[in-house]
Motif scaffolding. Structure first.
Motif, PDB file in Angstrom:
ATOM      1  N   UNK A   1      -2.700  -1.234  -9.192  1.00 44.18           N
ATOM      2  CA  UNK A   1      -1.777  -0.134  -8.979  1.00 44.18           C
ATOM      3  C   UNK A   1      -2.353   1.217  -9.385  1.00 44.18           C
ATOM      4  N   UNK A   2      -3.182   1.226 -10.456  1.00 45.51           N
ATOM      5  CA  UNK A   2      -3.655   2.499 -10.989  1.00 45.51           C
ATOM      6  C   UNK A   2      -5.157   2.686 -10.839  1.00 45.51           C
ATOM      7  N   UNK A   3      -5.938   1.803 -11.451  1.00 43.39           N
ATOM      8  CA  UNK A   3      -7.373   2.024 -11.578  1.00 43.39           C
ATOM      9  C   UNK A   3      -8.077   1.979 -10.229  1.00 43.39           C
ATOM     10  N   UNK A   4      -7.905   0.892  -9.509  1.00 43.16           N
ATOM     11  CA  UNK A   4      -8.538   0.759  -8.198  1.00 43.16           C
ATOM     12  C   UNK A   4      -7.932   1.770  -7.222  1.00 43.16           C
ATOM     13  N   UNK A   5      -6.604   1.981  -7.318  1.00 50.65           N
ATOM     14  CA  UNK A   5      -5.944   2.942  -6.425  1.00 50.65           C
ATOM     15  C   UNK A   5      -6.509   4.346  -6.604  1.00 50.65           C
ATOM     16  N   UNK A   6      -6.795   4.729  -7.855  1.00 49.42           N
ATOM     17  CA  UNK A   6      -7.351   6.060  -8.112  1.00 49.42           C
ATOM     18  C   UNK A   6      -8.717   6.220  -7.467  1.00 49.42           C
ATOM     19  N   UNK A   7      -9.579   5.220  -7.648  1.00 47.09           N
ATOM     20  CA  UNK A   7     -10.932   5.308  -7.090  1.00 47.09           C
ATOM     21  C   UNK A   7     -10.894   5.296  -5.567  1.00 47.09           C
ATOM     22  N   UNK A   8     -10.028   4.475  -4.988  1.00 52.45           N
ATOM     23  CA  UNK A   8      -9.919   4.435  -3.531  1.00 52.45           C
ATOM     24  C   UNK A   8      -9.402   5.758  -2.979  1.00 52.45           C
ATOM     25  N   UNK A   9      -8.463   6.359  -3.666  1.00 55.56           N
ATOM     26  CA  UNK A   9      -7.905   7.625  -3.202  1.00 55.56           C
ATOM     27  C   UNK A   9      -8.971   8.719  -3.228  1.00 55.56           C
TER      28      UNK A   9
ATOM     29  N   UNK B   1      15.467  -6.604  23.196  1.00 56.63           N
ATOM     30  CA  UNK B   1      14.662  -7.488  24.030  1.00 56.63           C
ATOM     31  C   UNK B   1      13.753  -8.385  23.208  1.00 56.63           C
ATOM     32  N   UNK B   2      13.628  -8.098  21.912  1.00 55.87           N
ATOM     33  CA  UNK B   2      12.709  -8.866  21.083  1.00 55.87           C
ATOM     34  C   UNK B   2      11.319  -8.292  21.091  1.00 55.87           C
ATOM     35  N   UNK B   3      11.102  -7.284  21.921  1.00 55.43           N
ATOM     36  CA  UNK B   3       9.768  -6.703  22.044  1.00 55.43           C
ATOM     37  C   UNK B   3       9.626  -5.516  21.110  1.00 55.43           C
ATOM     38  N   UNK B   4       8.543  -5.503  20.359  1.00 54.37           N
ATOM     39  CA  UNK B   4       8.217  -4.341  19.554  1.00 54.37           C
ATOM     40  C   UNK B   4       6.773  -3.950  19.843  1.00 54.37           C
ATOM     41  N   UNK B   5       6.572  -2.672  19.998  1.00 58.15           N
ATOM     42  CA  UNK B   5       5.240  -2.141  20.270  1.00 58.15           C
ATOM     43  C   UNK B   5       4.795  -1.366  19.037  1.00 58.15           C
ATOM     44  N   UNK B   6       3.693  -1.788  18.438  1.00 58.92           N
ATOM     45  CA  UNK B   6       3.175  -1.149  17.239  1.00 58.92           C
ATOM     46  C   UNK B   6       2.033  -0.217  17.637  1.00 58.92           C
ATOM     47  N   UNK B   7       2.210   1.067  17.356  1.00 58.76           N
ATOM     48  CA  UNK B   7       1.205   2.075  17.700  1.00 58.76           C
ATOM     49  C   UNK B   7       0.574   2.600  16.411  1.00 58.76           C
ATOM     50  N   UNK B   8      -0.703   2.304  16.167  1.00 53.37           N
ATOM     51  CA  UNK B   8      -1.337   2.743  14.923  1.00 53.37           C
ATOM     52  C   UNK B   8      -1.508   4.259  14.860  1.00 53.37           C
ATOM     53  N   UNK B   9      -1.239   4.811  13.692  1.00 60.53           N
ATOM     54  CA  UNK B   9      -1.449   6.233  13.452  1.00 60.53           C
ATOM     55  C   UNK B   9      -2.696   6.471  12.615  1.00 60.53           C
ATOM     56  N   UNK B  10      -2.883   5.658  11.630  1.00 58.38           N
ATOM     57  CA  UNK B  10      -4.024   5.832  10.746  1.00 58.38           C
ATOM     58  C   UNK B  10      -4.045   4.736   9.705  1.00 58.38           C
ATOM     59  N   UNK B  11      -5.143   4.669   8.992  1.00 62.38           N
ATOM     60  CA  UNK B  11      -5.282   3.680   7.931  1.00 62.38           C
ATOM     61  C   UNK B  11      -6.272   4.207   6.906  1.00 62.38           C
ATOM     62  N   UNK B  12      -6.181   3.672   5.717  1.00 61.79           N
ATOM     63  CA  UNK B  12      -7.144   4.039   4.688  1.00 61.79           C
ATOM     64  C   UNK B  12      -8.485   3.399   5.016  1.00 61.79           C
ATOM     65  N   UNK B  13      -9.541   3.869   4.370  1.00 60.22           N
ATOM     66  CA  UNK B  13     -10.887   3.471   4.771  1.00 60.22           C
ATOM     67  C   UNK B  13     -11.144   1.989   4.561  1.00 60.22           C
ATOM     68  N   UNK B  14     -10.389   1.374   3.672  1.00 60.60           N
ATOM     69  CA  UNK B  14     -10.580  -0.055   3.440  1.00 60.60           C
ATOM     70  C   UNK B  14      -9.459  -0.894   4.027  1.00 60.60           C
ATOM     71  N   UNK B  15      -8.641  -0.306   4.877  1.00 61.99           N
ATOM     72  CA  UNK B  15      -7.591  -1.008   5.605  1.00 61.99           C
ATOM     73  C   UNK B  15      -6.509  -1.590   4.694  1.00 61.99           C
TER      74      UNK B  15
END
Length: 701
Positions: free
Chosen positions: A218-226, A366-380
């Motif tokens: 939550x903190x240590x790895x999150x800080x370095x990734x950010x 209809x049960x159909x959902x379309x997921x459109x990606x906007x962005x992601x962090x570098x490590x997904x």
């Protein structure tokens, strides 16, 4: 200095002792960052290598919980310090950080008195707050240090009214050591060492407050990734879609996370108050009627709802369920737990400002959902996306109007390599135009592994098993494969927190409250069914069901189905050499005809099992099958034909249904050449366990 004295003297700190205290904090921090003051061990599952973010360690035995990280970052030391000191920008659990006073020291450093509030991750424990002294200084070797430690005393913070909702926690010497590199960039050492007062929380969630792994993630790895994320965005390496700048998209993710945390915690000073709470309810309801509602957690907007917002939330314990697999399933199969009419109510209310009773304008999802990606962090580890839910209006006058629902969604913790991280799915309805200042009413799910050293792996989930055969067969989606991949890295115990927010008209509180309570209960029920189906005891390969001695009802039902077919028709449903062996279930599952079973314990009869062909014909999964009734699958002619032969079926034990049409859950028509219906008897052959159907040579029209 008078202001400093005003703040420090009540905390029993004398100014003449300040220099000595700062040196003590600095020395203690450096001994943890680069020394052996803490017995560090490598973070399980986080092996260093060329593709690693950095080197991570957690405390093996020390007071409190501690984590350490070291990595190379392509930014200058002062920039890194500036970013990390702004803890709410990267620490998603940080509600607020306020610097009460700042003054320079004689060595060129800076002292700050800081008050920090941290969200509770679940509804089962109160939030934490900290009073700390923060010291920033450049050392003689040009290394930059930011170190911090809790102060003694019990200051109430900026808002005494909310103090009762926080438990004072302790930060032991922690901080950042930033070393500049000759060619540019910096090497950063991060230490987080906390005492979260675990004895003040219920025992079931106490592992969350005793886990160094949780602090690391939550903190240590999150800080370095950010920091690495900002560095790559600054260098232009990160490219996002739809013309949105990375900083804008990052703000959306932060607002969703913050809105969900505010909903889970329900702070009084944000305007939240509990309603109809007698302590016995499984779902907690809270209402926020503040006139400046959105300014409390969504500073981009100042839109106030006429009646406010109602939040329904609950937490529950999951056992033997991989969080990664469960969140992936919820993300990919929204139709199996969500009610489209509820989504439509929230979206319409936010868009138009009108508040009709929920369900007043029924739609067919209809049960159909379309997921459109906007962005992601570098490590997904975090995905930001727009989800479009397709619908058809049932009213003729709406036939030419688009009623699709759009959601902005952030999904975290679905990376198999994110050992011990919590998994989240948080979403909010948005306008299809998706403006940068869109109001975000966040709802969603959070699953946090419980890293308990004393948990018994033999402990099993004792909830009602409503899936029967479902729990021993694959779910019909990628969730089973995800669960197999995640099972080895997931804990057997985790806590699930659900929170849903609904806009509220001033005269509709009772109606929306009843709807919200029932909706969250139905979501909890659906999640429980999914959790059982994707638990390791219910996993299977994609091609065949898993035969498990721990779940004999699967094999038993398969034998009863085949035995009933043989007795009534005189022919074999599966090869005769397999009817007495374990392979009967495999042959039934892979049968070319669509085979379905429905229980007669309720009216109309509800389906309890289908083989793979049956699931394909209905375009559903074993989990969602539990909500489909027999009358929903037949077209008009097939329904009449079945009614005509029903008496014969009950008297003779079987009946033939002529060619007809079935309806899938997606609204598609599937034709069949013939259907055979027969009674499935229990072991004593005197009790009708269910009705079975075989649809021969079916195909979509």
């Amino acid at each position: 200095m008078q202001l400093v004295t005003q703040w420090l003297l009540p905390l029993s700190i004398h100014l003449e002792m300040l220099v000595a205290l700062l040196e003590e904090i600095l020395a203690a921090f450096l001994s943890k960052a680069t020394g052996t003051a803490v017995d560090w061990v490598q973070m399980p599952g986080m092996k260093p290598g060329p593709d690693s973010v950095g080197i991570f360690a957690i405390s093996q035995s020390c007071s409190g919980v501690a984590a350490r990280a070291c990595g190379l970052v392509g930014l200058e030391p002062m920039k890194i310090a500036e970013i990390l000191k702004d803890r709410p920008s990267w620490f998603r659990d940080c509600r607020s950080l306020e610097v009460f006073t700042t003054f320079p020291t004689g060595d060129g450093g800076t002292i700050e008195l800081v008050y920090t509030q941290v969200y509770a991750p679940t509804t089962l424990a109160p939030a934490r707050d900290f009073w700390t002294l923060r010291y920033t200084r450049t050392l003689e070797n040009s290394n930059l240090v930011v170190c911090e430690r809790s102060l003694s005393g019990s200051g109430t913070g900026p808002n005494a009214a909310s103090a009762s909702q926080f438990v004072r926690a302790e930060m032991l010497p922690s901080g950042y050591l930033i070393r500049p590199c000759e060619g540019g960039g910096s090497i950063i050492h991060i230490v987080d060492h906390l005492n979260l007062e675990p004895w003040g929380v219920p025992e079931v969630v106490r592992p969350l407050y005793e886990s160094s792994k949780a602090v690391a993630q939550k903190m240590t790895i999150a800080a370095l990734r950010y920091i690495r994320q900002i560095a790559q965005e600054t260098s232009g390496e990160v490219v996002y879609s739809l013309g949105r700048q990375p900083a804008v998209l990052r703000t959306f993710s932060q607002r969703l996370s913050r809105g969900f945390n505010d909903a889970v915690n329900g702070f009084n000073d944000d305007g939240w108050s509990l309603i109809n709470c007698d302590g016995a309810e499984d779902v907690t309801l809270a209402i926020n009627s503040s006139k400046n509602l959105n300014t409390s957690y969504d500073p981009v907007n100042s839109l106030a709802f006429h009646g406010g917002i109602l939040c329904a939330k609950a937490s529950m314990l999951l056992q033997n369920v991989p969080p990664i697999a469960l969140i992936r399933f919820l993300r990919e199969h929204r139709s199996e737990w969500a009610d489209f009419n509820v989504d439509a109510y929230s979206a319409t209310s936010l868009k138009t400002g009108s508040y009709a009773s929920p369900g007043m304008r029924p739609m067919r999802f209809t049960g159909s959902q379309i997921i459109m990606p906007l962005g992601h962090t570098i490590e997904q580890e975090e995905l930001l996306e727009v989800v479009r839910l397709e619908s058809h209006p049932l009213a003729q006058e709406d036939a030419f109007m688009s009623r699709d629902i759009h959601l902005l969604q952030v999904c975290t913790g679905i990376d198999e390599h994110a050992v011990g991280a919590c998994s989240e799915l948080v979403f909010a309805p948005i306008d299809e135009m998706f403006p940068d200042d869109a109001v975000l009413l966040a709802s969603g799910f959070r699953i946090i592994p419980l890293h308990s050293k004393t948990s018994d792996p033999k402990d099993t989930w004792n909830s009602n098993r409503t899936l029967d055969l479902t729990s021993s067969l694959e779910v019909g989606s990628s969730a089973s494969q995800d669960a197999a991949a995640a099972a080895s890295t997931s804990n057997f115990r985790s806590v699930l927190t659900i929170a849903f927010q609904f806009p509220l008209g001033s005269n509709l509180q009772d109606n929306v409250a009843a709807m919200a309570r029932q909706y969250v209960r139905s979501v909890v029920s659906a999640v429980q069914r999914v959790a059982v189906a994707i638990s390791p005891s219910g996993l299977s390969s994609p091609s065949e069901p898993k035969l498990s001695s721990a779940c004999p009802e699967a094999l038993t039902l398969a034998r009863w189905i085949c035995h009933g077919y043989r007795c009534h028709t005189g022919t074999e449903l599966v090869p005769s050499d397999s009817v007495d062996g374990d392979s009967v279930l495999k042959h039934l599952w892979n049968h070319q005809d669509a085979i379905l079973c429905c229980s007669l314990k309720s009216l109309p009869p509800v389906f309890m099992f289908a083989n793979q062909a049956g699931l394909d014909m209905l375009e559903t999964t074993l989990v969602a099958l539990q909500d489909i009734t027999l009358d929903k699958i037949f077209g008009d002619s097939a329904r009449k034909a079945f009614s005509a032969v029903f008496s014969s079926l009950m008297n003779q034990g079987f009946a033939y249904i002529p060619a007809g049409i079935c309806m899938s859950t997606m609204g598609r028509h599937a034709s069949f050449e013939q259907a055979i219906a027969w009674k499935v008897l229990a072991e004593d052959e005197s009790t009708v366990h269910c009705l079975a159907f075989s649809f021969v040579n079916w195909s979509f029209l």
